[in-house]
Motif scaffolding. Sequence first.
Motif, PDB file in Angstrom:
ATOM      1  N   PHE A 140       0.835  -1.209   0.000  1.00 57.34           N
ATOM      2  CA  PHE A 140       0.000   0.000   0.000  1.00 57.34           C
ATOM      3  C   PHE A 140       0.866   1.255   0.000  1.00 57.34           C
ATOM      4  CE2 PHE A 140      -2.559   3.238   2.274  1.00 57.34           C
ATOM      5  CZ  PHE A 140      -3.642   3.306   1.405  1.00 57.34           C
ATOM      6  N   ALA A 141       1.917   1.252   0.815  1.00 58.67           N
ATOM      7  CA  ALA A 141       2.815   2.407   0.866  1.00 58.67           C
ATOM      8  C   ALA A 141       3.523   2.602  -0.467  1.00 58.67           C
ATOM      9  CB  ALA A 141       3.830   2.223   1.988  1.00 58.67           C
ATOM     10  N   THR A 142       3.904   1.507  -1.124  1.00 54.71           N
ATOM     11  CA  THR A 142       4.576   1.597  -2.428  1.00 54.71           C
ATOM     12  C   THR A 142       3.656   2.186  -3.488  1.00 54.71           C
ATOM     13  OG1 THR A 142       5.929  -0.340  -1.863  1.00 54.71           O
ATOM     14  CG2 THR A 142       5.799   0.284  -4.196  1.00 54.71           C
ATOM     15  N   LEU A 143       2.399   1.752  -3.493  1.00 51.43           N
ATOM     16  CA  LEU A 143       1.422   2.287  -4.461  1.00 51.43           C
ATOM     17  C   LEU A 143       1.179   3.779  -4.228  1.00 51.43           C
ATOM     18  CD1 LEU A 143      -1.187  -0.637  -4.528  1.00 51.43           C
ATOM     19  CD2 LEU A 143       0.463  -0.032  -6.305  1.00 51.43           C
ATOM     20  N   LYS A 144       1.086   4.186  -2.967  1.00 50.63           N
ATOM     21  CA  LYS A 144       0.901   5.609  -2.663  1.00 50.63           C
ATOM     22  C   LYS A 144       2.114   6.418  -3.104  1.00 50.63           C
ATOM     23  CE  LYS A 144      -1.989   7.348  -0.631  1.00 50.63           C
ATOM     24  NZ  LYS A 144      -3.222   8.033  -1.112  1.00 50.63           N
ATOM     25  N   GLN A 145       3.303   5.842  -2.947  1.00 52.34           N
ATOM     26  CA  GLN A 145       4.515   6.520  -3.388  1.00 52.34           C
ATOM     27  C   GLN A 145       4.521   6.689  -4.901  1.00 52.34           C
ATOM     28  OE1 GLN A 145       7.030   7.876  -1.417  1.00 52.34           O
ATOM     29  NE2 GLN A 145       7.633   8.757  -3.398  1.00 52.34           N
ATOM     30  N   CYS A 146       4.071   5.637  -5.612  1.00 56.16           N
ATOM     31  CA  CYS A 146       3.992   5.727  -7.080  1.00 56.16           C
ATOM     32  C   CYS A 146       3.023   6.819  -7.510  1.00 56.16           C
ATOM     33  CB  CYS A 146       3.560   4.386  -7.666  1.00 56.16           C
ATOM     34  SG  CYS A 146       4.796   3.080  -7.511  1.00 56.16           S
ATOM     35  N   GLU A 147       1.891   6.903  -6.823  1.00 57.99           N
ATOM     36  CA  GLU A 147       0.907   7.945  -7.141  1.00 57.99           C
ATOM     37  C   GLU A 147       1.498   9.337  -6.931  1.00 57.99           C
ATOM     38  OE1 GLU A 147      -3.487   9.554  -5.652  1.00 57.99           O
ATOM     39  OE2 GLU A 147      -2.415   8.019  -4.503  1.00 57.99           O
ATOM     40  N   ALA A 148       2.225   9.501  -5.789  1.00 57.83           N
ATOM     41  CA  ALA A 148       2.833  10.800  -5.493  1.00 57.83           C
ATOM     42  C   ALA A 148       3.906  11.159  -6.528  1.00 57.83           C
ATOM     43  CB  ALA A 148       3.431  10.773  -4.089  1.00 57.83           C
ATOM     44  N   ASP A 149       4.678  10.158  -6.971  1.00 61.15           N
ATOM     45  CA  ASP A 149       5.722  10.408  -7.974  1.00 61.15           C
ATOM     46  C   ASP A 149       5.112  10.841  -9.303  1.00 61.15           C
ATOM     47  OD1 ASP A 149       7.666   9.763  -6.160  1.00 61.15           O
ATOM     48  OD2 ASP A 149       7.899   7.684  -6.838  1.00 61.15           O
ATOM     49  N   LEU A 150       4.022  10.198  -9.702  1.00 64.24           N
ATOM     50  CA  LEU A 150       3.361  10.566 -10.967  1.00 64.24           C
ATOM     51  C   LEU A 150       2.826  11.993 -10.909  1.00 64.24           C
ATOM     52  CD1 LEU A 150       1.446   7.230 -11.697  1.00 64.24           C
ATOM     53  CD2 LEU A 150       3.322   8.190 -13.050  1.00 64.24           C
ATOM     54  N   MET A 151       2.257  12.350  -9.757  1.00 64.43           N
ATOM     55  CA  MET A 151       1.755  13.725  -9.606  1.00 64.43           C
ATOM     56  C   MET A 151       2.911  14.722  -9.666  1.00 64.43           C
ATOM     57  SD  MET A 151      -1.152  13.286  -6.619  1.00 64.43           S
ATOM     58  CE  MET A 151      -1.453  15.049  -6.605  1.00 64.43           C
ATOM     59  N   LEU A 152       4.041  14.352  -9.030  1.00 68.99           N
ATOM     60  CA  LEU A 152       5.210  15.248  -9.029  1.00 68.99           C
ATOM     61  C   LEU A 152       5.771  15.423 -10.436  1.00 68.99           C
ATOM     62  CD1 LEU A 152       7.280  16.888  -7.411  1.00 68.99           C
ATOM     63  CD2 LEU A 152       8.595  14.771  -7.110  1.00 68.99           C
ATOM     64  N   TYR A 153       5.869  14.338 -11.201  1.00 68.33           N
ATOM     65  CA  TYR A 153       6.380  14.420 -12.570  1.00 68.33           C
ATOM     66  C   TYR A 153       5.476  15.308 -13.419  1.00 68.33           C
ATOM     67  CZ  TYR A 153       9.247  10.403 -11.244  1.00 68.33           C
ATOM     68  OH  TYR A 153      10.130   9.558 -10.621  1.00 68.33           O
ATOM     69  N   GLY A 154       4.159  15.186 -13.183  1.00 66.98           N
ATOM     70  CA  GLY A 154       3.221  15.998 -13.953  1.00 66.98           C
ATOM     71  C   GLY A 154       3.343  17.482 -13.640  1.00 66.98           C
ATOM     72  N   LEU A 155       3.696  17.801 -12.389  1.00 69.67           N
ATOM     73  CA  LEU A 155       3.805  19.205 -11.990  1.00 69.67           C
ATOM     74  C   LEU A 155       5.126  19.830 -12.440  1.00 69.67           C
ATOM     75  CD1 LEU A 155       2.358  18.974  -8.345  1.00 69.67           C
ATOM     76  CD2 LEU A 155       1.255  20.030 -10.333  1.00 69.67           C
ATOM     77  N   THR A 156       6.169  19.007 -12.532  1.00 70.95           N
ATOM     78  CA  THR A 156       7.492  19.568 -12.831  1.00 70.95           C
ATOM     79  C   THR A 156       7.820  19.630 -14.324  1.00 70.95           C
ATOM     80  OG1 THR A 156       8.447  17.349 -12.505  1.00 70.95           O
ATOM     81  CG2 THR A 156       8.457  18.844 -10.616  1.00 70.95           C
ATOM     82  N   THR A 157       7.132  18.870 -15.153  1.00 68.81           N
ATOM     83  CA  THR A 157       7.450  18.878 -16.584  1.00 68.81           C
ATOM     84  C   THR A 157       6.764  20.046 -17.290  1.00 68.81           C
ATOM     85  OG1 THR A 157       7.430  17.577 -18.618  1.00 68.81           O
ATOM     86  CG2 THR A 157       5.526  17.341 -17.174  1.00 68.81           C
ATOM     87  N   ASN A 158       7.445  20.545 -18.311  1.00 67.60           N
ATOM     88  CA  ASN A 158       6.869  21.628 -19.124  1.00 67.60           C
ATOM     89  C   ASN A 158       6.248  21.100 -20.409  1.00 67.60           C
ATOM     90  OD1 ASN A 158       7.651  23.689 -17.339  1.00 67.60           O
ATOM     91  ND2 ASN A 158       9.750  23.665 -18.146  1.00 67.60           N
ATOM     92  N   ASN A 159       6.446  19.832 -20.684  1.00 70.48           N
ATOM     93  CA  ASN A 159       5.887  19.208 -21.883  1.00 70.48           C
ATOM     94  C   ASN A 159       4.404  18.913 -21.627  1.00 70.48           C
ATOM     95  OD1 ASN A 159       5.078  17.189 -23.832  1.00 70.48           O
ATOM     96  ND2 ASN A 159       7.246  16.981 -24.342  1.00 70.48           N
ATOM     97  N   LYS A 160       3.535  19.573 -22.425  1.00 71.47           N
ATOM     98  CA  LYS A 160       2.093  19.428 -22.218  1.00 71.47           C
ATOM     99  C   LYS A 160       1.627  17.984 -22.413  1.00 71.47           C
ATOM    100  CE  LYS A 160       0.868  24.159 -23.496  1.00 71.47           C
ATOM    101  NZ  LYS A 160       0.044  25.010 -24.410  1.00 71.47           N
ATOM    102  N   GLN A 161       2.205  17.311 -23.431  1.00 71.45           N
ATOM    103  CA  GLN A 161       1.805  15.931 -23.699  1.00 71.45           C
ATOM    104  C   GLN A 161       2.206  15.017 -22.534  1.00 71.45           C
ATOM    105  OE1 GLN A 161       3.320  14.422 -27.399  1.00 71.45           O
ATOM    106  NE2 GLN A 161       2.191  12.469 -27.253  1.00 71.45           N
ATOM    107  N   ALA A 162       3.447  15.237 -22.031  1.00 71.25           N
ATOM    108  CA  ALA A 162       3.912  14.432 -20.900  1.00 71.25           C
ATOM    109  C   ALA A 162       3.111  14.736 -19.636  1.00 71.25           C
ATOM    110  CB  ALA A 162       5.394  14.688 -20.656  1.00 71.25           C
ATOM    111  N   LYS A 163       2.781  16.042 -19.442  1.00 72.20           N
ATOM    112  CA  LYS A 163       1.996  16.437 -18.269  1.00 72.20           C
ATOM    113  C   LYS A 163       0.638  15.738 -18.279  1.00 72.20           C
ATOM    114  CE  LYS A 163       2.119  20.749 -17.062  1.00 72.20           C
ATOM    115  NZ  LYS A 163       2.630  20.749 -15.663  1.00 72.20           N
ATOM    116  N   ALA A 164      -0.019  15.717 -19.443  1.00 73.40           N
ATOM    117  CA  ALA A 164      -1.325  15.066 -19.553  1.00 73.40           C
ATOM    118  C   ALA A 164      -1.217  13.565 -19.282  1.00 73.40           C
ATOM    119  CB  ALA A 164      -1.920  15.311 -20.935  1.00 73.40           C
ATOM    120  N   MET A 165      -0.137  12.950 -19.780  1.00 69.95           N
ATOM    121  CA  MET A 165       0.055  11.516 -19.578  1.00 69.95           C
ATOM    122  C   MET A 165       0.260  11.201 -18.098  1.00 69.95           C
ATOM    123  SD  MET A 165       3.094   9.045 -21.000  1.00 69.95           S
ATOM    124  CE  MET A 165       4.253   9.858 -19.892  1.00 69.95           C
ATOM    125  N   TYR A 166       1.095  12.002 -17.415  1.00 74.48           N
ATOM    126  CA  TYR A 166       1.356  11.775 -15.991  1.00 74.48           C
ATOM    127  C   TYR A 166       0.083  11.968 -15.159  1.00 74.48           C
ATOM    128  CZ  TYR A 166       6.432  11.611 -16.676  1.00 74.48           C
ATOM    129  OH  TYR A 166       7.698  11.252 -17.053  1.00 74.48           O
TER     130      TYR A 166
END
Length: 286
Positions: free
Chosen positions: A240-266
């Motif tokens: 459960f902790a690993t899945l929550k960490q994965c979710e947090a990482d995906l949200m972080l990648y989406g916030l930090t990237t400037n690529n609109k296509q990558a942001k939408a995918m994340y």
Amino acid sequence: MPNVYEVIVRTFLAVIVLFIMTKLLGKRQVSQLSLFEYITGITIGNLAGAISLDLESKWYLGLISLTVWIVCSLGIELLQLKSKKMRDFIDSKATILIKDGRVLEDNLKKERLTTDELMEQLRKRSVFKVADVEFAIMEPSGEINVLLHRENLPLTAKHLGIKVAPEKEPQAVIMDGEIMDEGLASLAFNRGWLKAELDKVGVTVENVFLGQVDSYGQLYLDLFDDKINVPVPQEKATLFATLKQCEADLMLYGLTTNNKQAKAMYEQCSHQMEDMINQLKPILTR
């Protein structure tokens, strides 16, 4: 000396007959007894003792008396199964002792129950205030069952709107230092899996008093030596902790990237991960 042999033979005969008769009467005879069943149990025991020791009487007469008692008891049980009126007549009806937080004194006197005895029975059920009780009922067996007011009931997952996965019966896979292959097979596991799980905590089969596996494949151990602490399985909590960490990482990648296509995918992957975690949460957090 012949009397000794006769007592031994009669006792063995009485034990065998008593066992057969008890099996005929069913499990109810050894659980909650009605008044008639209580009397029947005492009488049958006395008759069996008389058959064993009363050498002056003819043993078969005792068996006849024992059989008559058993037949009468079975007949009454059949009548109770067929007729509600017979159940009420023989076992009597349940009696309400408390209603809406108020003790019904007349019913208390009817059952010859004192206030102290009533409070003792309530305390056994972790109830210390009569005002918290919506209903308290004395069953025909003499047991008192209590229903608390809704606001005093323990909070459950249902009250919180949380769906909880169904729980299956845990299986014993080790008992008294012996591996139970039947329990392993019912969970689709084998001895190799069990050995690997034991190696994780550094325990051998011979040191395990009881080992149980729940429906999620987690092994719980109780050792012969109670001074040794065995770690509680943490696989579900870790996942459960690993899945929550994965979710947090995906949200972080989406916030930090400037690529609109990558942001939408994340963001899409993050929402999918969130949905999956919500579905698995009832299983992983219990």
